[in-house]
Scaffold this active site. Structure first.
Site, mmCIF file in Angstrom:
data_model
loop_
_atom_site.group_PDB
_atom_site.id
_atom_site.type_symbol
_atom_site.label_atom_id
_atom_site.label_comp_id
_atom_site.label_asym_id
_atom_site.label_seq_id
_atom_site.Cartn_x
_atom_site.Cartn_y
_atom_site.Cartn_z
ATOM 1 C CE LYS A 13 -2.141 0.883 3.859
ATOM 2 N NZ LYS A 13 -1.751 2.188 4.419
ATOM 3 N NE ARG A 86 -4.283 2.779 11.065
ATOM 4 C CZ ARG A 86 -3.312 2.173 10.416
ATOM 5 N NH1 ARG A 86 -3.473 0.936 10.007
ATOM 6 N NH2 ARG A 86 -2.183 2.784 10.181
ATOM 7 N NE ARG A 123 12.644 -7.000 7.634
ATOM 8 C CZ ARG A 123 13.580 -6.172 7.185
ATOM 9 N NH1 ARG A 123 13.753 -5.995 5.895
ATOM 10 N NH2 ARG A 123 14.348 -5.517 8.034
ATOM 11 N NE ARG A 156 13.099 -6.815 12.564
ATOM 12 C CZ ARG A 156 12.579 -5.654 12.252
ATOM 13 N NH1 ARG A 156 13.178 -4.551 12.634
ATOM 14 N NH2 ARG A 156 11.469 -5.565 11.559
ATOM 15 N NE ARG A 167 2.173 -5.587 11.423
ATOM 16 C CZ ARG A 167 3.073 -5.330 10.476
ATOM 17 N NH1 ARG A 167 4.089 -6.138 10.302
ATOM 18 N NH2 ARG A 167 2.967 -4.267 9.719
#
Ligand code: ZN
Length: 209
Positions: A13, A86, A123, A156, A167
């Site tokens: 986005k 949101r 990641r 991480r 999330r």
């Protein structure tokens, strides 16, 4: 042209917002940038927003909307909102605040949950030299080892599958009613987001023209 860009974390986005704003001559207004700018310039609204953030509280919708309206009043071209609204309540409040000049279109970048999870949790970083890798788009030559220095790769806490899953749950729970709201009012443009950045951008431009 008054646009809103909607998309989950990992949907691309932010990148699209920048490219589309450039292609269409729109001002890209991201809620994060608004807060930082207002705080830096020490405006009344900025101080107010900061006082909430300092207490670890969410900035109330009225304050954010006032900041957006203030920003809009400074520009004379169209804009693209990124990061706000949101929730359904925020979308309704924003339409009310903008009244007759409400939002024209909401663009939703649709990416499946499985793909979002893959993107968000892929990641890995080298323990020694911090070189970043992505298991899907830029994997190391030897699994678990850094191409540059041979160091061990690690993830991480923010990049693990569990965190990404949480999330995304929060995002979809909040955003599903928002997507329906724009759909029901005939303002939703949906674009398939599992394509290259360039293709997604071109498809959005086609939908807008
Ligand atoms: Zn390394």
């Amino acid at each position: 042209m008054r646009l809103i860009l909607l998309g989950a974390p990992g949907s691309g986005k932010g990148t699209q917002a920048e490219r589309l704003a450039e292609a269409k001559g729109l001002v890209h207004i991201s809620s994060g940038d608004l807060f930082r700018k207002a705080e830096k310039e020490g405006t009344e609204l900025g101080k107010l927003a900061k006082s909430y953030m300092e207490k670890g509280l969410l900035v109330p919708d009225e304050v954010t909307i006032k900041m957006i309206l203030e920003r809009i009043s400074e520009i004379d071209q169209g804009f693209m909102l990124d990061g706000f609204p949101r929730t359904l309540e925020q979308a309704q409040a924003l339409d009310k605040a903008l009244n007759k000049d409400g939002i024209d279109k909401a663009i939703y970048i649709d990416v499946s949950r499985e793909e979002l999870l893959r993107r968000l949790s892929g990641r890995w970083i080298c323990k020694q030299c911090q070189a970043p890798y992505h298991m899907v788009s830029s994997p190391p030559k030897i699994a678990g080892r850094c191409d540059v220095c041979g160091g061990e790769l690690y993830q991480r806490a923010d990049d693990t599958r569990e965190t990404a899953q949480k999330r995304l749950e929060v995002y979809f729970e909040q955003t599903a009613p928002l997507i329906d709201y724009y759909k029901e009012s005939g303002r939703l443009l949906e674009v398939e987001g599992e394509r290259s950045i360039e293709e997604v951008k071109e498809n959005i431009l086609k939908l807008l023209s």
